[in-house]
Design an enzyme around this catalytic site. Sequence first.
Site: not given
Ligand code: AMP
Length: 409
Positions: A10, A17, A94, A183, A212, A214, A244, A286-287, A333, A335, A337, A387
Amino acid sequence: MTATRVLVLNSGSSSVKYQLLDMRDHSRLAVGLVERIGERTSHLTHTRLGEERATRERGGPIADHGAALEAVAEELAADGLGLDSPDLAAIGHRVVHGGMFFTEPTVVDESVLTEIERLIPVAPLHNPANLTGIRTALGLRPDLPQVAVFDTAFHTTMPEHAARYAIDGRIADRYRVRRYGFHGTSHAYVSRATAELLGRAPEDVNVIVLHLGNGASASAVRGGVCVDTSMGLTPLEGLVMGTRSGDMDPAVIFHLRRVGGMSMDEIDTLLNKRSGLFGLCGDNDMREIQRRIDAGDAQAKLAFDVYVHRLRKYIGAYCAVLGRVDAVVFTAGVGENAAAVRRAAIEGLELFGLAVDEERNAVRSGEARLISPDSARVAVAVVPTDEEMEIATQTYALVANGTALEDHS
Ligand code: AMP
């Protein structure tokens, strides 16, 4: 002996990656990441998985994607998993934008490279990096099938009325302006895995997938076939994302240009890199946003509310698009967590047959699971996306049927 390993690459603008998978048992043999390619502070992290699990890191400048892939090849070779291994069946890449042309994973040849290149105007950030990755890998193993797996392919089944923008059709056709969606490998994998979780065939279930991360996108999948998705010509349309804006009156752009005096490049950067959650509250994770909300921060709360409001609108819209919905599924990430996002997105939607069981929603797990109460008419689920596994599966399916292997023997 039949070759059963697939290397998945990727390639981003400044990163690569990778994962090496064995398709006999779908096990992962090695994973890694090269970051900050082209900078002085490039960094490679390589992990060999399995019984002899070990992680190695290297720093120092990695000038370009060619050097990055060579470094990856060295790391794999050091683990006895080199690119020259007869066990390697193919490399799966990818590729973000396949336009309307690529509806399936495709074995790369010169004409495929040319077509991916022709799509650069609609994917200026992604397709050049993807192409560089493919060309470099071809240089390292010209004899090996290289398969391009497109983020857009799963969405090419969208009907015209969902894919068309309501603009002058001749102009839309001339400039290839339409809704492509992204996606796709994630939406394909997660919608199938959701059917499996429900114990039903993908052809029999209608699913709303909420990817859901980044970046974020929703899709409506009827019987395994995508009928609508929230991203458009580019990944900017749709849900509120990390950085975005998602949906917006297009006239905002004219206004910022004419009244704000901003250049097109500045507006592009604003909407893609400095908007969304980040634009609303200064954080895109989101954390961190949840931590700030717990501490009483009103800006973070507003960002969360805008994010959830848009998400709920898409859930409602896709219920209308599908008519009958069997499952709403959260992935990526946020969705996977953020239980608070899932709760807020579904709250009060009993009219649609949707509900979340608090206890089930609170469980942290890497497994696909239901979070709706047993009594709910529509299943609500969390399904971790994968993915890389999807790219490897599609790549292997293509080369293992013999045609691609013959072409490259
Ligand atoms: P991704 O693009 O699928 O890797 O998702 C990354 C995003 O997931 C991060 O920017 C966070 O906003 C969110 N994320 C990851 N871990 C957590 C968690 N434990 N709780 C809430 N949001 C999380």
